[in-house]
Design an enzyme around this catalytic site. Structure first.
Site, short mmCIF file in Angstrom:
data_model
loop_
_atom_site.label_atom_id
_atom_site.label_comp_id
_atom_site.label_asym_id
_atom_site.label_seq_id
_atom_site.Cartn_x
_atom_site.Cartn_y
_atom_site.Cartn_z
N SER A 194 0.90 -1.24 0.06
CA SER A 194 -0.03 0.08 0.10
C SER A 194 0.92 1.27 0.13
O SER A 194 0.35 2.40 -0.28
CB SER A 194 -1.02 0.09 1.00
OG SER A 194 -1.60 -1.15 1.14
N HIS A 213 -7.02 -9.16 5.08
CA HIS A 213 -5.72 -9.68 5.62
C HIS A 213 -6.12 -10.92 6.74
O HIS A 213 -5.20 -11.79 6.93
CB HIS A 213 -4.77 -8.74 6.22
CG HIS A 213 -3.87 -8.04 5.14
ND1 HIS A 213 -3.16 -8.90 4.36
CD2 HIS A 213 -3.73 -6.74 4.84
CE1 HIS A 213 -2.36 -7.79 3.47
NE2 HIS A 213 -2.98 -6.72 3.83
N ASP A 227 -8.84 -3.56 3.41
CA ASP A 227 -7.77 -4.49 3.23
C ASP A 227 -7.49 -5.33 4.60
O ASP A 227 -6.93 -6.40 4.63
CB ASP A 227 -6.56 -3.29 3.30
CG ASP A 227 -5.12 -4.07 3.20
OD1 ASP A 227 -4.88 -4.47 2.14
OD2 ASP A 227 -4.33 -3.64 4.10
N THR A 253 -1.43 4.64 3.09
CA THR A 253 -2.05 5.46 2.29
C THR A 253 -2.03 6.92 2.33
O THR A 253 -1.81 7.93 1.82
CB THR A 253 -3.59 5.15 2.05
OG1 THR A 253 -3.50 3.75 1.64
CG2 THR A 253 -4.46 5.86 0.94
N ASP A 304 -5.67 0.51 -4.42
CA ASP A 304 -4.20 0.35 -4.50
C ASP A 304 -3.81 -0.95 -4.74
O ASP A 304 -2.85 -0.91 -5.64
CB ASP A 304 -3.60 0.78 -3.15
CG ASP A 304 -4.18 -0.02 -1.98
OD1 ASP A 304 -5.35 -0.53 -2.19
OD2 ASP A 304 -3.59 0.07 -0.90
N HIS A 305 -4.56 -1.66 -4.53
CA HIS A 305 -4.24 -3.27 -5.02
C HIS A 305 -5.18 -4.18 -4.74
O HIS A 305 -6.00 -3.96 -3.96
CB HIS A 305 -2.74 -4.04 -4.11
CG HIS A 305 -3.26 -3.85 -2.82
ND1 HIS A 305 -3.90 -4.60 -1.94
CD2 HIS A 305 -2.57 -2.80 -2.00
CE1 HIS A 305 -4.04 -4.23 -0.76
NE2 HIS A 305 -2.86 -3.04 -0.51
N GLU A 347 -10.09 7.34 2.40
CA GLU A 347 -9.56 5.89 2.19
C GLU A 347 -10.49 5.12 3.19
O GLU A 347 -10.81 5.26 4.22
CB GLU A 347 -8.22 5.82 2.91
CG GLU A 347 -7.60 4.17 2.61
CD GLU A 347 -6.48 4.15 3.44
OE1 GLU A 347 -6.01 3.03 3.27
OE2 GLU A 347 -6.35 4.96 4.75
#
Length: 527
Positions: free
Chosen positions: A114, A344, A340, A177, A381-382, A335
Site C-alpha cells: 500500500s 488480511h 484491506d 495511504t 491500491d491493490h 480512504e
C-alpha cells in the site's frame, strides 16, 4: 458411488425449490432486458458530449485492497442488505460513466504493497514497496537514501494552488495511504519516533506523525485514527485511560495535538476525538479540523460504536462541508482503509461491509458536490487473493455455501474463499467441515488454500471509476501513477496548467503543442 451421492445432493440443492422462482418474474420477459439495454445505450450516447470543464474540486476515494472481486461481492451484499437478490444492484461507483484499469506493481514488486502504490496514485511516480513520498531511488529502511529523492503529492499541488485540502481515513492518519500525501519516508512503519531505529533518527529522518504536522502545516481537514502516535510516551489515552497499549508512544515528548490546537486556536481550528464532538460542529464556523477517533485504526464498521464513533460517511460529509467553502475549490483524499485489514485477517464479512460503507460515503459526496465542477475518482491500491464462486444460485447469500459438496472430500464449502491466509484449518488431518461452524459470523475466517498468518495482496489490475470534468481521460489500461496526473490536469494544478484558460475558468483539453502547431500553420498561410 461417492460421485453419485454428490450428484444427488447437488440436484436436490439446485432443483429442490423448482416451485419457487429463483429470480424476479419480469426477468423472464425479453422486453425487460431489451428495454434496460436500450436505456443504457441512450445514456451511453449522451456521454459523447464530454465534460471539458475545469475541475474546481477533486475527490479521490481509495478502497484499500478493493480488487474487482471485492467490488462485485460488495455489490451483491449491498443489494441483499436492501432485501434484493443483490446481483442486479448498483453500487454508487457503478454509476460512474468512465471505468479503466490500473496496473499496480511497485518498481521492485510484482505484487505490491500500500505504500509504493500510494506514492504512485498520489505523487504520480512509481516507487519501491514499503516507501512513501520518495522515488524508487530510495531504499526501504535506509534513511540516508531519503534526501534528494522526495516526490510531492497532488494534495500539496492543490494546497499550493490555493485550494483547501483534506484527508479522511478509517486507518491511522499516518498509515501508508494517507502518509504519501504529506510524508517522505523510506519506511511506512515509522509511525512515530518510537518505531524508528536510532541510526535513522541520528541521520535526521523524521517519523511520519511529525511530518503530518510539519511538512504541510495547514492541511485543512485531517480525520481518522492514530492518536497514540501524537502524544508523549506513556501518556494515557483519553478514551482508554487504563489500557497501556493505547498510551502515547513518542520518545521526544512532543504533544502534536496540543501544538496543533495552540497554532489553530485563532484560525477557527477544532480538535475532536469522538462522534458527538464532531457532529456538534457547525462547518460554516470551522476552517481547520483535526479528528483522531482511535489510538490506532478505527473500529470495523460492523463493530463500530454508533454512539461514540463516526462512520466514514459522517466524516466525509463534514469534510466536504468545511472544504467547499473555499472559492478556489478543494482536494479530498478518502480512504476505506479497513477493507484491506478484513481481507488480511481472512474476515470477508468485515471487508465487504467496509466496502459497502465506503460506497455509501461516495453517494453522500455525490449529493454534496456537482459533477459539473467536481472530478471524483474511485479506485484501489491493490487487490487480494479473495474470490467467490462454486456455481451459487441467484440470490444466494454472499456469505453462504456453494450448492454442492466437494467431489474430493464430500464436504460443503463457502462460496467465498481465499488463495491463502489464516482460514486454512485441518481437523484430524482433513479440511474442516464448515457446516459445523458459524460461517456467517462477522469474524469468520473463510477457508484458504495455503496456511498463512495473514492473507496476502493480489497482483492483478484494479478498476478506476471516474466522473466529472475530463473524467474520460481515465480510459483503457494505464500505469497507476497516471491517475494524479489526470486529476491535476483536470484541475489545472501542479505541472498541468499551461492548457488552462484563466479568464473563463474552463479547461481547454487540446494539448498545448497542438495549439502551437495550429498557430504555425496559420502563420505559414498568411505569409
Amino acid at each position: 458411488m461417492k460421485l453419485t451421492a454428490v450428484l444427488i445432493v447437488c440436484s436436490s440443492l439446485m432443483f429442490g425449490s423448482l416451485g419457487k422462482p429463483q429470480f424476479p418474474e419480469h426477468e423472464k420477459d425479453p422486453k425487460f432486458w431489451n428495454m434496460w439495454a436500450q436505456r443504457t445505450l441512450k445514456n451511453a450516447l449522451s456521454l459523447q458530449s464530454l465534460n471539458t470543464n475545469k475541475a474546481m474540486n477533486l475527490i479521490l476515494f481509495l478502497g484499500d485492497g478493493m480488487g474487482i472481486p471485492t467490488v462485485t461481492a460488495a455489490r451483491i451484499l449491498k443489494g441483499q442488505l436492501n432485501g434484493q437478490s443483490g446481483e442486479e444492484t448498483q453500487l454508487e461507483m457503478d454509476k460512474f460513466p468512465f471505468v479503466s484499469l490500473a496496473k499496480t506493481y511497485n518498481t521492485n514488486a510484482q505484487v505490491p504493497d500500500s505504500a509504493g502504490t500510494a506514492t504512485a496514485y498520489l505523487c504520480g511516480v512509481k516507487a519501491n514497496e514499503g516507501t512513501v513520498g520518495v522515488s524508487a531511488a530510495a531504499v526501504r529502511t535506509q534513511c540516508n537514501t531519503t534526501q534528494g529523492n522526495e516526490v510531492t503529492s497532488i494534495l500539496r499541488w492543490a494546497k499550493e494552488a490555493g485550494k483547501s485540502v483534506g484527508i479522511v481515513t478509517t486507518t491511522r492518519v499516518n498509515h501508508a495511504t494517507p502518509s504519501a500525501s504529506y510524508a517522505h519516508s523510506v519506511d511506512r512503519d515509522w509511525y512515530s519516533d518510537n518505531e524508528m531505529p536510532a541510526e535513522a533518527l541520528r541521520d535526521g529522518c523524521k517519523d511520519i506523525a511529525r511530518q503530518l504536522f510539519e511538512n504541510i502545516p495547514n492541511i485543512d481537514v485531517i480525520m481518522g485514527g492514530g492518536r497514540k502516535y501524537m502524544f508523549p510516551k506513556n501518556k494515557s489515552d483519553v478514551e482508554y485511560p487504563n489500557d497501556l497499549k493505547h498510551s502515547g508512544t513518542r520518545k521526544d515528548g512532543r504533544n502534536f495535538v496540543e501544538e496543533w490546537t495552540d497554532r489553530m486556536k485563532d484560525k477557527k481550528g477544532y480538535y475532536v476525538w469522538n462522534k458527538k464532538q464532531l457532529l456538534s460542529l457547525n462547518p460554516n464556523n470551522v476552517n481547520y479540523l483535526l479528528g483522531l477517533f482511535e489510538p490506532a485504526d478505527l473500529q470495523y464498521d460492523l463493530e463500530r460504536n454508533t454512539e461514540t464513533d463516526p462512520s466514514l460517511t459522517e466524516m466525509v460529509e463534514m469534510a466536504i462541508k468545511i472544504l467547499r467553502k473555499n472559492p478556489r475549490g478543494f482536494y479530498l483524499l478518502v480512504e476505506g482503509g479497513r477493507i484491506d485489514h478484513g481481507h488480511h485477517e481472512g474476515k470477508a464479512k468485515q471487508a465487504l461491509h467496509e466496502t459497502v460503507e465506503m460506497d455509501r460515503a461516495i453517494g453522500r459526496a455525490d449529493l454534496l458536490t456537482s459533477v459539473h465542477d467536481t472530478m471524483t475518482v474511485v479506485t484501489a491500491d491493490h487487490s487480494h487473493v479473495f474470490n467467490f464462486g462454486g456455481y451459487t444460485g441467484r440470490g444466494n447469500t454472499i456469505f453462504g455455501l456453494a450448492p454442492m459438496l466437494s467431489d474430493i472430500d464430500q464436504k460443503p464449502f463457502t462460496s467465498i474463499i481465499y488463495g491463502n491466509g489464516p482460514g486454512y484449518k485441518l481437523i484430524n488431518g482433513a479440511r474442516e467441515n464448515v457446516s459445523t461452524v458459524d460461517y456467517q459470523d462477522n469474524n469468520y475466517q473463510a477457508q484458504a488454500a495455503v496456511p498463512l498468518t495473514m492473507e496476502t495482496h493480489g497482483g492483478e489490475d484494479v478498476a478506476v471509476f471516474a466522473k466529472g470534468p475530463l473524467a474520460h481521460l481515465l480510459h483503457g489500461v494505464h500505469e497507476q501513477n497516471y491517475i494524479p496526473h489526470v486529476m491535476a490536469y483536470a484541475a489545472c494544478i501542479g505541472q498541468n496548467r499551461e492548457h488552462c484558460v484563466s479568464r473563463s475558468g474552463a479547461a481547454d483539453i487540446r494539448p498545448v503543442l497542438s495549439s502551437i502547431a495550429a498557430l504555425l500553420t496559420v502563420t505559414r498561410i498568411l505569409c
